[in-house]
Design a protein around this motif. Structure first.
Motif, PDB file in Angstrom:
ATOM      1  N   VAL A 120     -31.627  29.251   3.414  1.00 52.54           N
ATOM      2  CA  VAL A 120     -32.182  29.013   1.977  1.00 52.54           C
ATOM      3  C   VAL A 120     -32.691  27.347   2.140  1.00 52.54           C
ATOM      4  CG1 VAL A 120     -30.350  30.509   0.612  1.00 52.54           C
ATOM      5  CG2 VAL A 120     -29.866  27.867   1.214  1.00 52.54           C
ATOM      6  N   CYS A 162     -30.477  36.939  -6.968  1.00 56.61           N
ATOM      7  CA  CYS A 162     -29.695  36.235  -6.302  1.00 56.61           C
ATOM      8  C   CYS A 162     -28.025  36.208  -6.679  1.00 56.61           C
ATOM      9  CB  CYS A 162     -30.145  35.099  -5.832  1.00 56.61           C
ATOM     10  SG  CYS A 162     -29.888  33.573  -7.544  1.00 56.61           S
ATOM     11  N   ASN A 193     -27.963  38.742  -3.609  1.00 54.92           N
ATOM     12  CA  ASN A 193     -27.641  37.811  -2.483  1.00 54.92           C
ATOM     13  C   ASN A 193     -28.438  36.602  -2.421  1.00 54.92           C
ATOM     14  OD1 ASN A 193     -25.972  37.189  -0.414  1.00 54.92           O
ATOM     15  ND2 ASN A 193     -27.375  37.980   1.206  1.00 54.92           N
ATOM     16  N   VAL A 194     -29.780  36.595  -1.835  1.00 56.02           N
ATOM     17  CA  VAL A 194     -30.748  35.567  -2.248  1.00 56.02           C
ATOM     18  C   VAL A 194     -32.040  36.142  -2.887  1.00 56.02           C
ATOM     19  CG1 VAL A 194     -29.984  33.667  -0.795  1.00 56.02           C
ATOM     20  CG2 VAL A 194     -31.381  35.598   0.107  1.00 56.02           C
ATOM     21  N   THR A 242     -23.496  32.842  -1.256  1.00 53.79           N
ATOM     22  CA  THR A 242     -24.209  34.051  -0.546  1.00 53.79           C
ATOM     23  C   THR A 242     -23.305  34.641   0.304  1.00 53.79           C
ATOM     24  OG1 THR A 242     -24.717  32.503   1.308  1.00 53.79           O
ATOM     25  CG2 THR A 242     -26.384  32.814  -0.355  1.00 53.79           C
ATOM     26  N   TYR A 265     -30.974  29.423  -3.728  1.00 58.70           N
ATOM     27  CA  TYR A 265     -30.775  30.832  -3.914  1.00 58.70           C
ATOM     28  C   TYR A 265     -31.955  31.487  -3.595  1.00 58.70           C
ATOM     29  CZ  TYR A 265     -32.642  28.625  -8.095  1.00 58.70           C
ATOM     30  OH  TYR A 265     -33.559  27.694  -9.008  1.00 58.70           O
TER      31      TYR A 265
END
Length: 428
Positions: free
Chosen positions: A230, A382, A337-338, A318, A406
């Motif tokens: 990220v 995310c 997640n992202v 995450t 994110y």
């Protein structure tokens, strides 16, 4: 660079498990042709169609355009989001290249120039020797590298003392203003891109929140190797893809997939991403959970279940890139997640401008362009988002020069048609 390092570079992934209320795909089958391997870490996504547009959360999120059905050619897509470990290889490659070419300048680190080329090629086999550069006992090398380190109190948190401001990659892309008749315009634009992720995003995105561990360790600590990278801007993500294309063509392509023509690796288009995210395995709605054989209820994606509840899915921030179940194509974390960068320029009326065949709406905004021109489509939701933003039906945006804690990415590469449908079979 040793070949085994490149195998790691090409890994990346995504998970699925979301609503397909607006993004609906035609019936297709995931296929893997054993005679035509794509880049390591990528899976084959056969051609198909998808309905794209924007769903409603409330009136402020209503798209002014209508939904549009589009068709897509086959493509390869990263199985997972690009991880810290994979992106760190890019950063280290840039670091080592600069060290050898701009600071050490020793002929012993270059390959013999047999063809009289003006550009010398680095001998990566020597560079990857653990004691060749950064752990060298040669005082001459150590002295030459001193200029790459921070001095005094200028050290940046999480940067391992290397001055990350020096880590620039010459990103090249086709000039959209170029034509054969216009000789005054360069065909290729070369732009230096600093490749080091912005590790301060954790503090900036969440003021009055205790995130110092993430700021100091998330990218640099091996504990987070398999977590999605990220703090990477849209241009940094595209620079990574451009570098990866060079690595694929030079080192991996001829060894693993000589049948494949040398195509460009890049970010997915919005349509590619939406199509790849809609083929779910078993569960469609992220409001539900999956029951396994032991009838235990399991989470299917990493997102915020409700206000203040980040832990229900098993991860506060995450999760590793292969967490949860993959979708029908074998893609992990296509939900949650992202969130992930796509190629597309963001506008509410996008479907009015795009083609119904392999659509994409792009604009590589310059630094002095208006903020409105720097919007890029972000998909997937995310770890900090509520359910609505995690659905593959939802398209949001972020500015191309605004890295976030994110937002990550994955890559795609065009693929030939290797799935023969019943409609195209020759009759006896």
């Amino acid at each position: 660079m040793k070949i085994k390092l490149f195998y790691l570079v090409v890994l990346a992934s995504a998970l699925a498990g979301c609503s397909t209320r607006s993004y609906r795909t035609g019936r297709v089958k995931a296929s893997h042709d054993k005679t035509l391997e794509g880049p390591p870490g990528m899976v084959y996504v056969p051609s198909g169609s998808v309905l794209i547009g924007q769903p409603e959360l409330d009136s402020s999120f209503t798209d002014s355009s209508t939904f549009k059905k589009v068709s897509l050619s086959a493509f390869y897509m990263d199985k997972t989001e690009v991880s810290n470990k994979q992106y760190r290889q890019f950063v280290n490659w840039v670091r080592d290249s600069i060290a050898v070419t701009a600071y050490i300048k020793d002929k012993s680190f270059f390959l013999p120039n047999k063809n009289g080329d003006s550009i010398a090629n680095i001998n990566w086999r020597k560079i990857t020797d653990g004691k060749a550069i950064w752990k060298s006992t040669n005082n001459n090398i150590r002295e030459k590298l001193r200029g790459m380190y921070y001095t005094g109190k200028a050290k940046r948190t999480g940067a391992n003392e290397i001055n990350v401001a020096l880590l620039n990659y010459n990103y090249e892309y086709l000039n959209p203003d170029y034509t054969e008749k216009n000789g005054n315009v360069e065909r290729v634009i070369r732009e230096p891109i600093n490749v080091y992720p912005d590790t301060t995003v954790w503090a900036r995105d969440f003021p009055n929140s205790q995130n110092s561990q993430m700021t100091e360790s998330y990218f640099s600590n091996p504990v987070y190797d398999d977590y999605p990278v990220v703090g990477v801007s849209w241009k940094q993500a595209r620079a990574f893809a451009a570098w990866r294309t060079k690595i694929w063509r030079k080192y991996v392509h001829t060894l693993l997939s000589p049948k494949l023509i040398q195509l460009q690796i890049d970010l997915p288009t919005e349509a590619q991403w939406a199509y790849a995210a809609t083929e779910q395995i078993g569960i469609i709605d992220t409001t539900k959970k999956v029951r396994n054989k032991s009838k235990t209820t399991l989470p299917i994606a990493n997102y915020k279940q409700e206000e203040g509840d980040y832990t229900e899915d098993g991860a506060v921030y995450t999760a590793p890139v292969t967490s949860y179940a993959p979708n029908k194509f074998g893609l992990y974390n296509m939900a949650g997640n992202v969130a992930e960068w796509t190629m597309n320029y963001y506008t509410l009326s996008a479907t009015a401008f795009i083609s119904d065949l392999n659509p994409v709406l792009t604009y590589n905004a310059k630094e002095n362009d208006a903020p409105e021109m720097k919007k890029k489509v972000v998909m997937g939701g995310c770890w900090k988002d509520i359910r609505f933003f995690v659905k593959p039906t939802t398209r949001t945006f972020e500015f191309q020069d605004a890295p976030k804690s994110y937002i990550g990415f994955r890559c795609v590469m065009p693929a030939p048609e290797i799935l023969i449908s019943e409609k195209t079979r020759t009759r006896n």
